[in-house]
Design a protein around this motif. Structure first.
Motif, PDB file in Angstrom:
ATOM      1  N   TYR A 122      47.418  37.159  52.027  1.00  0.00           N
ATOM      2  CA  TYR A 122      46.310  37.974  51.545  1.00  0.00           C
ATOM      3  C   TYR A 122      45.236  37.055  50.982  1.00  0.00           C
ATOM      4  O   TYR A 122      45.481  35.874  50.745  1.00  0.00           O
ATOM      5  CB  TYR A 122      46.765  38.986  50.489  1.00  0.00           C
ATOM      6  CG  TYR A 122      47.067  38.407  49.125  1.00  0.00           C
ATOM      7  CD1 TYR A 122      46.188  38.612  48.055  1.00  0.00           C
ATOM      8  CD2 TYR A 122      48.220  37.657  48.887  1.00  0.00           C
ATOM      9  CE1 TYR A 122      46.466  38.088  46.795  1.00  0.00           C
ATOM     10  CE2 TYR A 122      48.504  37.145  47.640  1.00  0.00           C
ATOM     11  CZ  TYR A 122      47.623  37.356  46.594  1.00  0.00           C
ATOM     12  OH  TYR A 122      47.891  36.836  45.351  1.00  0.00           O
ATOM     13  N   SER A 123      44.061  37.585  50.779  1.00  0.00           N
ATOM     14  CA  SER A 123      42.928  36.770  50.343  1.00  0.00           C
ATOM     15  C   SER A 123      42.250  37.405  49.130  1.00  0.00           C
ATOM     16  O   SER A 123      42.614  38.498  48.700  1.00  0.00           O
ATOM     17  CB  SER A 123      41.914  36.636  51.488  1.00  0.00           C
ATOM     18  OG  SER A 123      41.455  37.920  51.880  1.00  0.00           O
ATOM     19  N   SER A 124      41.267  36.717  48.607  1.00  0.00           N
ATOM     20  CA  SER A 124      40.458  37.282  47.533  1.00  0.00           C
ATOM     21  C   SER A 124      39.658  38.468  48.068  1.00  0.00           C
ATOM     22  O   SER A 124      39.403  38.580  49.272  1.00  0.00           O
ATOM     23  CB  SER A 124      39.511  36.224  46.963  1.00  0.00           C
ATOM     24  OG  SER A 124      40.239  35.143  46.429  1.00  0.00           O
ATOM     25  N   LYS A 136      35.125  40.444  41.595  1.00  0.00           N
ATOM     26  CA  LYS A 136      35.854  39.653  42.578  1.00  0.00           C
ATOM     27  C   LYS A 136      37.289  39.498  42.098  1.00  0.00           C
ATOM     28  O   LYS A 136      37.525  39.047  40.977  1.00  0.00           O
ATOM     29  CB  LYS A 136      35.225  38.274  42.788  1.00  0.00           C
ATOM     30  CG  LYS A 136      35.937  37.462  43.877  1.00  0.00           C
ATOM     31  CD  LYS A 136      35.225  36.168  44.199  1.00  0.00           C
ATOM     32  CE  LYS A 136      35.937  35.428  45.323  1.00  0.00           C
ATOM     33  NZ  LYS A 136      35.278  34.140  45.659  1.00  0.00           N
ATOM     34  N   LYS A 137      38.224  39.929  42.936  1.00  0.00           N
ATOM     35  CA  LYS A 137      39.644  39.804  42.602  1.00  0.00           C
ATOM     36  C   LYS A 137      40.187  38.587  43.341  1.00  0.00           C
ATOM     37  O   LYS A 137      40.293  38.592  44.569  1.00  0.00           O
ATOM     38  CB  LYS A 137      40.401  41.069  43.011  1.00  0.00           C
ATOM     39  CG  LYS A 137      41.790  41.157  42.385  1.00  0.00           C
ATOM     40  CD  LYS A 137      42.407  42.518  42.637  1.00  0.00           C
ATOM     41  CE  LYS A 137      43.733  42.685  41.920  1.00  0.00           C
ATOM     42  NZ  LYS A 137      43.607  42.780  40.470  1.00  0.00           N
ATOM     43  N   GLU A 138      40.495  37.542  42.588  1.00  0.00           N
ATOM     44  CA  GLU A 138      40.929  36.278  43.171  1.00  0.00           C
ATOM     45  C   GLU A 138      42.382  36.357  43.634  1.00  0.00           C
ATOM     46  O   GLU A 138      43.239  36.919  42.956  1.00  0.00           O
ATOM     47  CB  GLU A 138      40.788  35.140  42.160  1.00  0.00           C
ATOM     48  CG  GLU A 138      39.362  34.893  41.670  1.00  0.00           C
ATOM     49  CD  GLU A 138      38.524  34.146  42.675  1.00  0.00           C
ATOM     50  OE1 GLU A 138      39.068  33.728  43.714  1.00  0.00           O
ATOM     51  OE2 GLU A 138      37.315  33.970  42.422  1.00  0.00           O
ATOM     52  N   ALA A 139      42.640  35.776  44.795  1.00  0.00           N
ATOM     53  CA  ALA A 139      44.010  35.656  45.302  1.00  0.00           C
ATOM     54  C   ALA A 139      44.632  34.416  44.689  1.00  0.00           C
ATOM     55  O   ALA A 139      44.284  33.290  45.046  1.00  0.00           O
ATOM     56  CB  ALA A 139      43.998  35.550  46.827  1.00  0.00           C
ATOM     57  N   PHE A 156      46.823  42.539  45.324  1.00  0.00           N
ATOM     58  CA  PHE A 156      46.097  42.348  46.587  1.00  0.00           C
ATOM     59  C   PHE A 156      44.782  43.111  46.633  1.00  0.00           C
ATOM     60  O   PHE A 156      44.003  42.954  47.552  1.00  0.00           O
ATOM     61  CB  PHE A 156      46.982  42.728  47.782  1.00  0.00           C
ATOM     62  CG  PHE A 156      47.639  44.077  47.676  1.00  0.00           C
ATOM     63  CD1 PHE A 156      47.000  45.211  48.109  1.00  0.00           C
ATOM     64  CD2 PHE A 156      48.922  44.192  47.165  1.00  0.00           C
ATOM     65  CE1 PHE A 156      47.616  46.454  48.025  1.00  0.00           C
ATOM     66  CE2 PHE A 156      49.553  45.427  47.091  1.00  0.00           C
ATOM     67  CZ  PHE A 156      48.896  46.562  47.516  1.00  0.00           C
ATOM     68  N   GLY A 157      44.519  43.955  45.644  1.00  0.00           N
ATOM     69  CA  GLY A 157      43.203  44.569  45.512  1.00  0.00           C
ATOM     70  C   GLY A 157      42.965  45.801  46.354  1.00  0.00           C
ATOM     71  O   GLY A 157      42.464  46.801  45.871  1.00  0.00           O
TER      72      GLY A 157
END
Length: 201
Positions: A122-124, A136-139, A156-157
């Motif tokens: 998964y990513s930001s 912004k939700k950081e991974a 994971f947002g």
């Protein structure tokens, strides 16, 4: 070898956002992509009519499949419809009101190709409002994150963020169609019974 990636896109009552989501998939830096759009609107609704008109643009695309439910069944069913049709070695999901950055799929494929221990990445995530970034939700976390799920901490947002090997999907099985909400969290809880996630960029 360039592995095929299947993107499953459920859509319901968001025709005005759908084209942006589709564009973000078809204009990825990664080439071998299959897009499955699952229309979960009622057959007689205005949203179905709008989607059918839009999807005419992609009728000649060999890598785009448009599937229509005869009536609204819910997001879990729509995702399962897409999974049944998926032919990619990797599977990911994109909600119709979200979109991918241009190199997102390329990065996710690279991460899993280089990290055989992991079956999911998964990513930001960036949240926008009126075209402006509001969050912004950081991974940052990797491994088995079941406790985060159980504490209702969605690391994971968004459900559009998880990128799976197909073999992981085959182990987990289908989405639980009795869940009207939090389908992605229930699904990840089952994934963590055997797998781990890798952080992307």
């Amino acid at each position: 070898m360039e592995y095929k990636v299947t993107v499953i896109m459920p859509t319901y009552k968001r025709a005005k956002f759908l084209e942006r989501a589709i564009y973000s998939v078809l204009n990825q830096s990664y080439n071998n992509i299959e897009l499955i759009v699952v229309d979960d609107n009622d057959a007689e609704s205005i949203y179905r009519q709008e989607n059918e008109k839009l999807m005419q643009k992609y009728k000649m695309y060999n890598n785009v499949k448009y599937i229509k439910h005869e009536k609204n069944k819910n997001g879990a069913v729509a995702r399962n419809t897409g999974i049944k049709e998926a032919t990619g070695e990797y599977i990911t999901f994109l909600d119709d009101d979200d979109f991918f950055l241009k190199n997102r799929i390329e990065k996710m494929v690279k991460i899993l190709n280089e990290n055989s221990k992991y079956d999911c990445a998964y990513s930001s995530v960036v949240y926008l409002k009126n075209g402006h970034v509001i969050l912004k939700k950081e991974a940052v976390k990797k491994g088995n994150l079941l406790l985060d799920i159980l504490s209702q901490n969605s690391f994971f947002g968004t459900g559009s963020n998880m990128f799976f090997r197909k073999k992981a999907i085959e182990k987990i099985g289908m989405f639980d169609e009795t869940f009207i909400r939090h389908q992605d969290m229930e699904y990840m809880a089952r994934f963590f019974k055997y797998g781990e996630v890798r952080v992307g960029d």
